[in-house]
Design an enzyme around this catalytic site. Sequence first.
Site, PDB file in Angstrom:
ATOM      1  N   GLY A 138      28.682  42.476  38.557  1.00 27.83           N
ATOM      2  CA  GLY A 138      28.806  42.061  39.949  1.00 27.83           C
ATOM      3  C   GLY A 138      27.466  42.145  40.667  1.00 27.83           C
ATOM      4  O   GLY A 138      26.433  42.479  40.086  1.00 27.83           O
ATOM      5  N   ALA A 139      27.497  41.871  41.962  1.00 23.11           N
ATOM      6  CA  ALA A 139      26.282  41.927  42.770  1.00 23.11           C
ATOM      7  C   ALA A 139      25.714  43.344  42.793  1.00 23.11           C
ATOM      8  O   ALA A 139      26.455  44.315  42.975  1.00 23.11           O
ATOM      9  CB  ALA A 139      26.591  41.457  44.194  1.00 23.11           C
ATOM     10  N   ARG A 140      24.407  43.438  42.569  1.00 20.77           N
ATOM     11  CA  ARG A 140      23.683  44.710  42.611  1.00 20.77           C
ATOM     12  C   ARG A 140      24.235  45.735  41.608  1.00 20.77           C
ATOM     13  O   ARG A 140      24.108  46.946  41.802  1.00 20.77           O
ATOM     14  CB  ARG A 140      23.707  45.310  44.023  1.00 20.77           C
ATOM     15  CG  ARG A 140      22.859  44.544  45.032  1.00 20.77           C
ATOM     16  CD  ARG A 140      21.392  44.683  44.699  1.00 20.77           C
ATOM     17  NE  ARG A 140      20.533  44.204  45.757  1.00 20.77           N
ATOM     18  CZ  ARG A 140      19.971  43.002  45.801  1.00 20.77           C
ATOM     19  NH1 ARG A 140      20.210  42.143  44.815  1.00 20.77           N
ATOM     20  NH2 ARG A 140      19.184  42.656  46.781  1.00 20.77           N
ATOM     21  N   LYS A 143      22.752  44.342  36.448  1.00 21.50           N
ATOM     22  CA  LYS A 143      22.818  43.451  35.285  1.00 21.50           C
ATOM     23  C   LYS A 143      21.459  42.832  34.952  1.00 21.50           C
ATOM     24  O   LYS A 143      21.116  42.692  33.776  1.00 21.50           O
ATOM     25  CB  LYS A 143      23.871  42.366  35.492  1.00 21.50           C
ATOM     26  CG  LYS A 143      23.655  41.453  36.683  1.00 21.50           C
ATOM     27  CD  LYS A 143      24.837  40.507  36.867  1.00 21.50           C
ATOM     28  CE  LYS A 143      24.616  39.544  38.042  1.00 21.50           C
ATOM     29  NZ  LYS A 143      24.482  40.263  39.335  1.00 21.50           N
ATOM     30  N   ALA A 161      14.381  31.149  35.504  1.00 20.93           N
ATOM     31  CA  ALA A 161      15.011  31.403  36.796  1.00 20.93           C
ATOM     32  C   ALA A 161      15.751  30.146  37.234  1.00 20.93           C
ATOM     33  O   ALA A 161      15.130  29.099  37.442  1.00 20.93           O
ATOM     34  CB  ALA A 161      13.957  31.799  37.828  1.00 20.93           C
ATOM     35  N   THR A 162      17.060  30.230  37.372  1.00 22.63           N
ATOM     36  CA  THR A 162      17.860  29.062  37.714  1.00 22.63           C
ATOM     37  C   THR A 162      18.100  28.926  39.212  1.00 22.63           C
ATOM     38  O   THR A 162      18.736  27.964  39.649  1.00 22.63           O
ATOM     39  CB  THR A 162      19.221  29.126  36.999  1.00 22.63           C
ATOM     40  OG1 THR A 162      19.888  30.332  37.383  1.00 22.63           O
ATOM     41  CG2 THR A 162      19.048  29.106  35.494  1.00 22.63           C
ATOM     42  N   HIS A 179      12.273  40.786  41.664  1.00 22.27           N
ATOM     43  CA  HIS A 179      12.484  40.482  40.245  1.00 22.27           C
ATOM     44  C   HIS A 179      11.141  40.308  39.535  1.00 22.27           C
ATOM     45  O   HIS A 179      10.933  40.825  38.430  1.00 22.27           O
ATOM     46  CB  HIS A 179      13.314  39.207  40.096  1.00 22.27           C
ATOM     47  CG  HIS A 179      14.790  39.443  40.178  1.00 22.27           C
ATOM     48  ND1 HIS A 179      15.640  39.201  39.131  1.00 22.27           N
ATOM     49  CD2 HIS A 179      15.568  39.908  41.188  1.00 22.27           C
ATOM     50  CE1 HIS A 179      16.876  39.495  39.487  1.00 22.27           C
ATOM     51  NE2 HIS A 179      16.859  39.925  40.736  1.00 22.27           N
ATOM     52  N   ASP A 209      18.381  33.886  33.947  1.00 22.41           N
ATOM     53  CA  ASP A 209      18.965  34.611  35.076  1.00 22.41           C
ATOM     54  C   ASP A 209      19.064  33.629  36.257  1.00 22.41           C
ATOM     55  O   ASP A 209      18.071  33.372  36.930  1.00 22.41           O
ATOM     56  CB  ASP A 209      18.081  35.809  35.425  1.00 22.41           C
ATOM     57  CG  ASP A 209      18.770  36.817  36.332  1.00 22.41           C
ATOM     58  OD1 ASP A 209      19.896  36.528  36.783  1.00 22.41           O
ATOM     59  OD2 ASP A 209      18.192  37.889  36.575  1.00 22.41           O
TER      60      ASP A 209
END
Length: 308
Positions: A138-140, A143, A161-162, A179, A209
């Site tokens: 999940g967020a934060r 992962k 990076a997408t 990042h 990612d």
Amino acid sequence: MPDGRELALLTGHRVRAVALDAPGTGYAVTGPDGGRLLYVPPGGSPAGLEEPVEPYDLILADVVGRPDALARLRAVGAAGPTTDVVAVHLGHDVPPGAELARRLAAAGARAVPDGTTLTVGAYDEVPDVPRRTLVLGGARSGKSVEAERRLESFPDVLYVATGGTRGGDTEWAARVCAHRERRPGSWRTAETCDLVPLLEDAGPPLLVDCLSLWLTDAMDAVGAWDDAEWADGGERALRDRMRELTEAVRATRRTLVAVSNEVGSGIVPATASGRRYRDELGRLNAAFAAECEQVLLVVAGRALVLRS
């Protein structure tokens, strides 16, 4: 002072001092039978590695503290597929037990109890590095950190990076900057959602990612947010894109670590398009995971192994 000269011992071993990029000295030892061992002291990495080097049979190094040292050795061929990489100088700050073993295995390394006798040239215990890995969370949740950690001991990683750039969005820019600052300086970055050509090409490891932003781009391209367009070919077009991606993952020869969000466990989205995105991401994650040797779910910074 390390100068590359070898010292011949009465036992038939030859010992050569190895220069480091930090205080201390490493040692390369060649046995009478030709077996080769490299010892790298804590906090150090071999310096001046540019030309190809014959692989060592056994490497003792600070894999946790200096993963970039192993990356340098791999870059010149000094650490090969059959090299037994044993992590040494492990302090009290390393994760305990199974978690340490899991992290080291992702780097193709292992730890052994104090007093263990190691046989140079015996590589039966060398961990197999997963070629394709999916990291969910999940967020934060941590992962992305987990995914980056899995490749920090490999050279020339291509970070895909997408998310692209979002002009004027300072919060997004801060995320991107955070990042970038975490990544090793030797990594390259490509901002693209065109993943299939990268998977089809030969090359260094890929870190993607993330798949959730890839899906957003794919749904934009096929008009999936509009109910009428979705019914009039949009759903079929999206399925084709997802199938093309997963087939490329199945066929790729590159080491791949991909990150994706796990979004189906919370509040049900209020709109049809939001529910559609949630459902399609669940399908994409399941299809992608089916092609991976290892699948992890990161919860509160802890990685749970779903497939290994």
